[in-house]
Design a protein around this motif. Structure first.
Motif, PDB file in Angstrom:
ATOM      1  N   UNK A 101       5.500  39.452  65.574  1.00 34.02           N
ATOM      2  CA  UNK A 101       6.237  39.701  64.331  1.00 34.02           C
ATOM      3  C   UNK A 101       6.242  38.455  63.459  1.00 34.02           C
ATOM      4  N   UNK A 102       6.404  37.277  64.064  1.00 32.35           N
ATOM      5  CA  UNK A 102       6.346  36.020  63.310  1.00 32.35           C
ATOM      6  C   UNK A 102       5.005  35.868  62.600  1.00 32.35           C
ATOM      7  N   UNK A 103       3.931  36.161  63.312  1.00 32.28           N
ATOM      8  CA  UNK A 103       2.582  36.013  62.746  1.00 32.28           C
ATOM      9  C   UNK A 103       2.366  36.985  61.588  1.00 32.28           C
ATOM     10  N   UNK A 104       2.812  38.222  61.736  1.00 31.02           N
ATOM     11  CA  UNK A 104       2.623  39.219  60.687  1.00 31.02           C
ATOM     12  C   UNK A 104       3.397  38.857  59.427  1.00 31.02           C
ATOM     13  N   UNK A 105       4.634  38.410  59.589  1.00 29.48           N
ATOM     14  CA  UNK A 105       5.438  38.025  58.418  1.00 29.48           C
ATOM     15  C   UNK A 105       4.800  36.834  57.712  1.00 29.48           C
ATOM     16  N   UNK A 106       4.349  35.850  58.460  1.00 30.85           N
ATOM     17  CA  UNK A 106       3.716  34.660  57.874  1.00 30.85           C
ATOM     18  C   UNK A 106       2.462  35.048  57.081  1.00 30.85           C
ATOM     19  N   UNK A 107       1.643  35.936  57.648  1.00 29.39           N
ATOM     20  CA  UNK A 107       0.417  36.349  56.961  1.00 29.39           C
ATOM     21  C   UNK A 107       0.729  37.083  55.663  1.00 29.39           C
ATOM     22  N   UNK A 108       1.748  37.949  55.670  1.00 30.88           N
ATOM     23  CA  UNK A 108       2.114  38.682  54.458  1.00 30.88           C
ATOM     24  C   UNK A 108       2.622  37.741  53.369  1.00 30.88           C
ATOM     25  N   UNK A 109       3.397  36.734  53.740  1.00 27.02           N
ATOM     26  CA  UNK A 109       3.923  35.794  52.745  1.00 27.02           C
ATOM     27  C   UNK A 109       2.797  34.945  52.157  1.00 27.02           C
ATOM     28  N   UNK A 110       1.874  34.520  53.007  1.00 27.81           N
ATOM     29  CA  UNK A 110       0.783  33.658  52.544  1.00 27.81           C
ATOM     30  C   UNK A 110      -0.096  34.354  51.504  1.00 27.81           C
ATOM     31  N   UNK A 111      -0.268  35.668  51.619  1.00 29.68           N
ATOM     32  CA  UNK A 111      -1.102  36.380  50.664  1.00 29.68           C
ATOM     33  C   UNK A 111      -0.583  36.224  49.238  1.00 29.68           C
ATOM     34  N   UNK A 112       0.713  36.252  49.058  1.00 34.21           N
ATOM     35  CA  UNK A 112       1.310  36.179  47.727  1.00 34.21           C
ATOM     36  C   UNK A 112       1.615  34.755  47.288  1.00 34.21           C
ATOM     37  N   UNK A 113       2.054  33.927  48.219  1.00 37.05           N
ATOM     38  CA  UNK A 113       2.546  32.598  47.852  1.00 37.05           C
ATOM     39  C   UNK A 113       1.437  31.575  47.645  1.00 37.05           C
ATOM     40  N   UNK A 114       0.214  31.879  48.045  1.00 30.44           N
ATOM     41  CA  UNK A 114      -0.873  30.901  47.906  1.00 30.44           C
ATOM     42  C   UNK A 114      -1.111  30.532  46.448  1.00 30.44           C
ATOM     43  N   UNK A 115      -0.974  31.490  45.539  1.00 30.30           N
ATOM     44  CA  UNK A 115      -1.203  31.214  44.116  1.00 30.30           C
ATOM     45  C   UNK A 115      -0.044  30.469  43.474  1.00 30.30           C
TER      46      UNK A 115
END
Length: 311
Positions: free
Chosen positions: A192-206
């Motif tokens: 669950x930690x990994x999935x949440x981190x991946x979802x946040x990174x998709x949007x926050x990278x920009x």
């Protein structure tokens, strides 16, 4: 979960407060403030000294000039702390990113818009009554560790990067929980930690933000469901225990059959198993077993047979 939160919270109000409030910082800007005060009074003293040397007096015009010069100096000389970056605009357009240390701006024309803290930030976020894939409401408490690596993007690409990251973390957690069953949420916390981190990174990278890690601290499941899951776990363990006993029994039967062949009596295997069962019963209960010699028991059997024949 409510016990660990920094304030009393209730559903949506808690999420809004968690996303828009900063955790109090231990560092201080007192040194930078004292420097600004020193610059202001130094400029005042310099103007007063020059005016006194030229005019030989202090009048209202000199005081006004002193105030203007001091304010210009105050708006021109700045300090950014070691962990800060400052975005400077000129006529409303991005001019440069400065810091840390001493930097200068052109009064009125340039100004610093935001001081970006580039240290690792720990942001707690919560989600109450989040539905899992099997429609079970759970309460989750987590912490997001992140850092701003590009001050320019954090200033120009998003209005409030702190609140945006917090709201994004809450949304990503709800989506990740919604894709999993309650058993998966409870047992696969690392996933669950990994999935949440991946979802946040998709949007926050920009936004110039780097997500370091997400840690789920607590998962609260409804009490009635906890009892059901406990019974299910007990049933699974009992099933596994019975399967293990059956496997051991099969191995033991093979060993006893081999021993019976060594004695030359096929019925010896059953007798050996009976003796083992008696031994286990005595060992557990602490009772005693009375062994009757074979001749005596045969005599009882023959006497019972004769009595039956007479009748």
């Amino acid at each position: 979960m409510a016990r660990d939160a920094p304030y009393p919270f209730n559903d949506k109000e808690a999420e809004v407060r968690a996303a828009t409030s900063y955790v109090p910082r231990k560092s201080s800007r007192n040194g930078a403030v004292i420097f600004n005060i020193a610059v202001f009074f130094t400029a005042c003293a310099a103007v007063l000294g020059a005016g006194w040397a030229v005019l030989g007096r202090v009048d209202f015009g000199l005081i006004c000039l002193m105030a203007v010069v001091a304010l210009l100096a105050l708006s021109s000389i700045h300090i950014a702390l070691s962990w800060e970056k400052v975005v400077v605009l000129r006529f409303g357009k991005l001019a440069r990113v400065v810091g840390p240390g001493l930097y200068f701006t052109i009064p009125i024309i340039e100004h610093g818009t935001i001081r970006v803290d580039q240290r690792v930030i720990a942001t707690p976020f919560y989600a109450e009554k989040t539905l899992t894939a099997d429609l079970v409401p759970v309460n989750i408490d987590a912490v997001l560790f992140w850092v701003v690596w590009d001050a320019e993007k954090a200033c120009t690409e998003v209005e409030d990067y702190y609140a945006a990251v917090s709201f994004l973390a809450q949304t990503a957690m709800r989506e990740a929980v919604g894709r999993s069953t309650v058993a998966e949420v409870a047992l696969r916390r690392d996933q669950l930690d990994v999935e949440i981190k991946a979802d946040i990174e998709k949007e926050a990278a920009s936004w110039g933000v780097d997500i370091i890690s997400v840690k789920v601290r607590d998962i609260v499941i409804p009490d009635e469901l906890v009892e059901v899951m406990s019974l299910e776990a007990q049933a699974d363990r009992e099933k596994n225990a019975r399967m293990a006993v059956a496997s051991v029994e099969a191995d033991l039967a093979e060993m006893l059959a081999e021993a019976a062949r060594a004695y030359g009596d096929p019925d010896a295997a059953l007798a050996l198993r009976t003796m083992l069962m008696q031994y286990e019963t005595v060992k557990k209960s602490g009772s005693a077993v009375v062994t009757v010699p074979t001749a005596v028991s045969d005599g009882f059997t023959e006497g019972a047979a004769r009595a039956a024949d007479r009748r």
